[in-house]
Design a protein around this motif. Sequence first.
Motif, PDB file in Angstrom:
ATOM      1  N   GLY A 151     -27.832  33.867  22.622  1.00  0.00           N
ATOM      2  CA  GLY A 151     -26.705  33.668  21.721  1.00  0.00           C
ATOM      3  C   GLY A 151     -25.522  32.972  22.341  1.00  0.00           C
ATOM      4  N   ILE A 152     -25.719  32.313  23.484  1.00  0.00           N
ATOM      5  CA  ILE A 152     -24.613  31.660  24.213  1.00  0.00           C
ATOM      6  C   ILE A 152     -24.722  30.146  24.047  1.00  0.00           C
ATOM      7  N   GLU A 153     -23.641  29.527  23.573  1.00  0.00           N
ATOM      8  CA  GLU A 153     -23.579  28.075  23.493  1.00  0.00           C
ATOM      9  C   GLU A 153     -23.298  27.481  24.871  1.00  0.00           C
ATOM     10  N   VAL A 154     -23.611  26.181  25.021  1.00  0.00           N
ATOM     11  CA  VAL A 154     -23.347  25.458  26.265  1.00  0.00           C
ATOM     12  C   VAL A 154     -22.520  24.212  25.947  1.00  0.00           C
ATOM     13  N   ILE A 155     -21.313  24.165  26.533  1.00  0.00           N
ATOM     14  CA  ILE A 155     -20.450  22.990  26.441  1.00  0.00           C
ATOM     15  C   ILE A 155     -20.361  22.356  27.820  1.00  0.00           C
ATOM     16  N   LEU A 156     -20.427  21.040  27.879  1.00  0.00           N
ATOM     17  CA  LEU A 156     -20.323  20.326  29.149  1.00  0.00           C
ATOM     18  C   LEU A 156     -18.953  19.683  29.299  1.00  0.00           C
ATOM     19  N   ASP A 157     -18.363  19.851  30.455  1.00  0.00           N
ATOM     20  CA  ASP A 157     -17.156  19.125  30.836  1.00  0.00           C
ATOM     21  C   ASP A 157     -17.621  17.746  31.299  1.00  0.00           C
ATOM     22  N   VAL A 158     -17.284  16.702  30.544  1.00  0.00           N
ATOM     23  CA  VAL A 158     -17.812  15.366  30.813  1.00  0.00           C
ATOM     24  C   VAL A 158     -16.704  14.431  31.281  1.00  0.00           C
ATOM     25  N   VAL A 159     -17.059  13.589  32.241  1.00  0.00           N
ATOM     26  CA  VAL A 159     -16.090  12.692  32.879  1.00  0.00           C
ATOM     27  C   VAL A 159     -16.505  11.264  32.577  1.00  0.00           C
ATOM     28  N   TYR A 160     -15.938  10.710  31.500  1.00  0.00           N
ATOM     29  CA  TYR A 160     -16.197   9.325  31.122  1.00  0.00           C
ATOM     30  C   TYR A 160     -14.979   8.443  31.365  1.00  0.00           C
ATOM     31  N   ASN A 161     -13.887   9.019  31.827  1.00  0.00           N
ATOM     32  CA  ASN A 161     -12.666   8.229  31.999  1.00  0.00           C
ATOM     33  C   ASN A 161     -12.703   7.381  33.261  1.00  0.00           C
ATOM     34  N   HIS A 162     -13.497   7.785  34.262  1.00  0.00           N
ATOM     35  CA  HIS A 162     -13.618   7.007  35.494  1.00  0.00           C
ATOM     36  C   HIS A 162     -14.985   7.297  36.102  1.00  0.00           C
ATOM     37  N   THR A 163     -15.311   6.596  37.181  1.00  0.00           N
ATOM     38  CA  THR A 163     -16.598   6.788  37.847  1.00  0.00           C
ATOM     39  C   THR A 163     -16.398   6.945  39.357  1.00  0.00           C
ATOM     40  N   ALA A 164     -17.504   7.189  40.034  1.00  0.00           N
ATOM     41  CA  ALA A 164     -17.481   7.397  41.483  1.00  0.00           C
ATOM     42  C   ALA A 164     -17.232   6.111  42.262  1.00  0.00           C
ATOM     43  N   ASP A 205      -8.205  -3.159  39.201  1.00  0.00           N
ATOM     44  CA  ASP A 205      -8.450  -2.004  38.343  1.00  0.00           C
ATOM     45  C   ASP A 205      -7.151  -1.446  37.790  1.00  0.00           C
ATOM     46  N   VAL A 206      -7.154  -1.092  36.507  1.00  0.00           N
ATOM     47  CA  VAL A 206      -6.066  -0.349  35.879  1.00  0.00           C
ATOM     48  C   VAL A 206      -6.431   1.124  35.985  1.00  0.00           C
ATOM     49  N   ASP A 207      -5.644   1.867  36.735  1.00  0.00           N
ATOM     50  CA  ASP A 207      -5.994   3.255  37.055  1.00  0.00           C
ATOM     51  C   ASP A 207      -5.173   4.220  36.210  1.00  0.00           C
ATOM     52  N   MET A 208      -5.795   4.786  35.185  1.00  0.00           N
ATOM     53  CA  MET A 208      -5.152   5.806  34.359  1.00  0.00           C
ATOM     54  C   MET A 208      -5.748   7.187  34.607  1.00  0.00           C
ATOM     55  N   PHE A 218     -12.689   3.719  32.993  1.00  0.00           N
ATOM     56  CA  PHE A 218     -13.775   3.186  32.167  1.00  0.00           C
ATOM     57  C   PHE A 218     -13.170   2.628  30.883  1.00  0.00           C
ATOM     58  N   ASP A 219     -13.652   1.450  30.453  1.00  0.00           N
ATOM     59  CA  ASP A 219     -13.024   0.732  29.344  1.00  0.00           C
ATOM     60  C   ASP A 219     -13.815   0.922  28.055  1.00  0.00           C
ATOM     61  N   LEU A 220     -13.405   1.920  27.264  1.00  0.00           N
ATOM     62  CA  LEU A 220     -14.116   2.161  26.016  1.00  0.00           C
ATOM     63  C   LEU A 220     -13.698   1.225  24.893  1.00  0.00           C
ATOM     64  N   CYS A 221     -12.855   0.238  25.213  1.00  0.00           N
ATOM     65  CA  CYS A 221     -12.592  -0.832  24.253  1.00  0.00           C
ATOM     66  C   CYS A 221     -13.731  -1.855  24.259  1.00  0.00           C
ATOM     67  N   HIS A 222     -14.514  -1.889  25.325  1.00  0.00           N
ATOM     68  CA  HIS A 222     -15.636  -2.820  25.383  1.00  0.00           C
ATOM     69  C   HIS A 222     -16.824  -2.206  24.658  1.00  0.00           C
ATOM     70  N   PRO A 223     -17.467  -2.929  23.749  1.00  0.00           N
ATOM     71  CA  PRO A 223     -18.563  -2.345  22.961  1.00  0.00           C
ATOM     72  C   PRO A 223     -19.699  -1.766  23.803  1.00  0.00           C
ATOM     73  N   GLY A 249     -21.804  20.927  22.782  1.00  0.00           N
ATOM     74  CA  GLY A 249     -20.513  20.284  22.673  1.00  0.00           C
ATOM     75  C   GLY A 249     -20.017  19.799  24.016  1.00  0.00           C
ATOM     76  N   PHE A 250     -18.780  19.289  24.001  1.00  0.00           N
ATOM     77  CA  PHE A 250     -18.239  18.620  25.183  1.00  0.00           C
ATOM     78  C   PHE A 250     -16.742  18.874  25.306  1.00  0.00           C
ATOM     79  N   ARG A 251     -16.311  18.994  26.546  1.00  0.00           N
ATOM     80  CA  ARG A 251     -14.887  18.974  26.878  1.00  0.00           C
ATOM     81  C   ARG A 251     -14.644  17.666  27.608  1.00  0.00           C
ATOM     82  N   PHE A 252     -13.795  16.807  27.046  1.00  0.00           N
ATOM     83  CA  PHE A 252     -13.597  15.463  27.565  1.00  0.00           C
ATOM     84  C   PHE A 252     -12.455  15.446  28.566  1.00  0.00           C
ATOM     85  N   ASP A 253     -12.785  15.226  29.822  1.00  0.00           N
ATOM     86  CA  ASP A 253     -11.798  15.143  30.892  1.00  0.00           C
ATOM     87  C   ASP A 253     -10.881  13.949  30.663  1.00  0.00           C
ATOM     88  N   LEU A 254      -9.567  14.174  30.826  1.00  0.00           N
ATOM     89  CA  LEU A 254      -8.562  13.116  30.656  1.00  0.00           C
ATOM     90  C   LEU A 254      -8.858  12.292  29.399  1.00  0.00           C
TER      91      LEU A 254
END
Length: 671
Positions: free
Chosen positions: A230-243, A271-274, A281-286, A307-312
């Motif tokens: 009965g426990i859901e799983v949410i992932l903390d996901v990091v799409y704002n930047h990479t390694a 790089d524009v660092d936010m 990561f540029d989510l304006c690019h398709p 579900g997901f928790r979106f970092d930054l």
Amino acid sequence: MSRELPPAPGMTLVPGGAEFAVYAAHATGVTLSLDDGHRERRVELEGPLHGWWCADLPGVGPGTRYTLHADGPVDPGRSLRYDARTPLLDPYARALDFGGSAVVIDPTFDWGGDVPPRHPWSSSVLYEGHVRGLTMLHPGIPSHLRGTYAGLGHPALIEHLHRIGVTTLELLPVHAFVSEPALLQRGLINYWGYNSLGFFAPHGRYAAAADPQGVVDEFKAMVRALHAGGIEVILDVVYNHTAEQGIDGPTLSWRGLDAAAYYRIDAFGRDVDMSGCGNTFDLCHPVACQLVLDSLRYWVGEMHVDGFRFDLAVALGRDKNGDYDPDHPFLVALRTDPLLSTTKLVAEPWDIGFGGWRTGQFPPPFSEWNDRFRDDVRTFWLSDVASVLGGGPGHGSRMLATRLAGSQDLFGHGHRAPTASINFVTAHDGFTAADLTAYDEKHNEANGEGNRDGASHNRSWNHTVEGPTDDEAVNAARRRSIRNLLGTLLISSGVPMLCAGDEFGRTQYGNNNAYCQDNEISWLDWRWEPWQAELVDQVAALTRLRREHAVLRQRRFLTGDPVYEGGPADVSWRSPEGAPLGAQEWEDPATRSFSMLLGSANAAETDILLIVNGQTHPVQMTLPDIPGRQRYRLMWDSAAEEADLSREDERGFGDQVKAAPCSLQVWASVG
């Protein structure tokens, strides 16, 4: 080229082999290096077709390892630095081996009728934890499973989550990641995992399995076991930047394929660092946007997460000019996608860019980490108490009352509800609840940065002694403060999130930035002293109250109007004398004692009275009348070391009850 359209991105198994596609629009050639364990071969990909390089790959199947090599121009002003000698990872790789190659996997798995629990937001209790940290020291889990996905799915952990009323496990990043070179040079590693190497592959070090296929299957088995419990799983996901960090960082995948497509780049190719991590990561690019959406769909559709928790998350919603836009195409896609829109979506509503603080400004159905709840609750119960004891001013009760009522000041617009607020007093980043009561200053020396890292303004209070002490009076006061923090969290309108281990008072020894501490500083110690076991019972009692009383799970903002004809208001606020509180009292910093009466919308259900005493001395509080009711019963008192709810402490309307110094009480209507 015979194709008119490229195949699906990444490696896709088809009868007799596989199809492959990778985006590298600025490359002049892309080569795929394959190793099936028997022979190695190189395949020149065809392209670019709409920017994609493609191939049919007869004979490729599960277990095949592969890397990419991209050739092209070197033009730093356009952020193009192609080097055909550099092995690159497929951005769509489903698994990685420990040598850094992508691995083809068999996607089939026996889910055994897995059904997601789908807890409503109003009934959810989140628990933020780390795959390794949760179970590395758990005595009830076999040693070879500790610190792994299999360990998280073990009955011993699930039993504990049930005991404390958790519905949803929010995991720190599980996407494959690597440690930053600067950390490795200090003999440390990235423990939290906010340094993504791949958006599809689960991190291999978190598995008991030794092979890439086993890692993926073990993650799926963990989700299946948690769902069965009965426990859901949410992932903390990091799409704002990479390694890959900035241009001086390692070239591992995206930068070597097409940096201008995947990253935000300024007019000079920099790089524009936010994110504070060197790139954004540029989510304006398709293509970048498609990659992230495909990743999310994969984790829901193939890995069954909830579900997901979106970092930054603000960085994910910035337009081409760098401004935050709640109608950014990526955010619109999340809200309208038939699969993703049905999951739990949580935003961390800030980044480090200009105008980066955006709490309350994400569109529905997003919920958001409410940092104002964290700050205001800490201020009332900790830093203001220290100030008052020192003869200084406090901030009064207005902001605490606002947080108790669901933070309408932040979320009361745009068709949102109290469930938009993810309430928390602690998270992975910062002091634990116990450390908030034991340290005025951070103690991050073990991180090797001269104690310069981590937040310096924590709204904590050490109760007159820095760190551990044998003074029982100090320890008793600290324990009451922990109960006040957790009690406020678990009875407030909104969605509560516990940080793993706070339910038994874990410590990080004053380290408030343990991102690089893969050791006993971060791991939960399950060997409890008596007071810790009692605190677990207190948390269990509070979540049980939340489950049993609907007024503690508000779906709409409170108005102050009667809930039914002749009934009480949905909320009313009273002074210690029982009189309604007016604007003057709310603005008075000396107002630190009040009651909050939550009227049930159903006459057959229970009303709840919260008594808050933030004074450093006892206060007599008058119990207000409730139309149609007869008396009150005490359900919980933070001044009590024990969570025994069997006591029959009942009082009538107009009776006065003593609220201990710095305490919180919960009373329920009877009759």
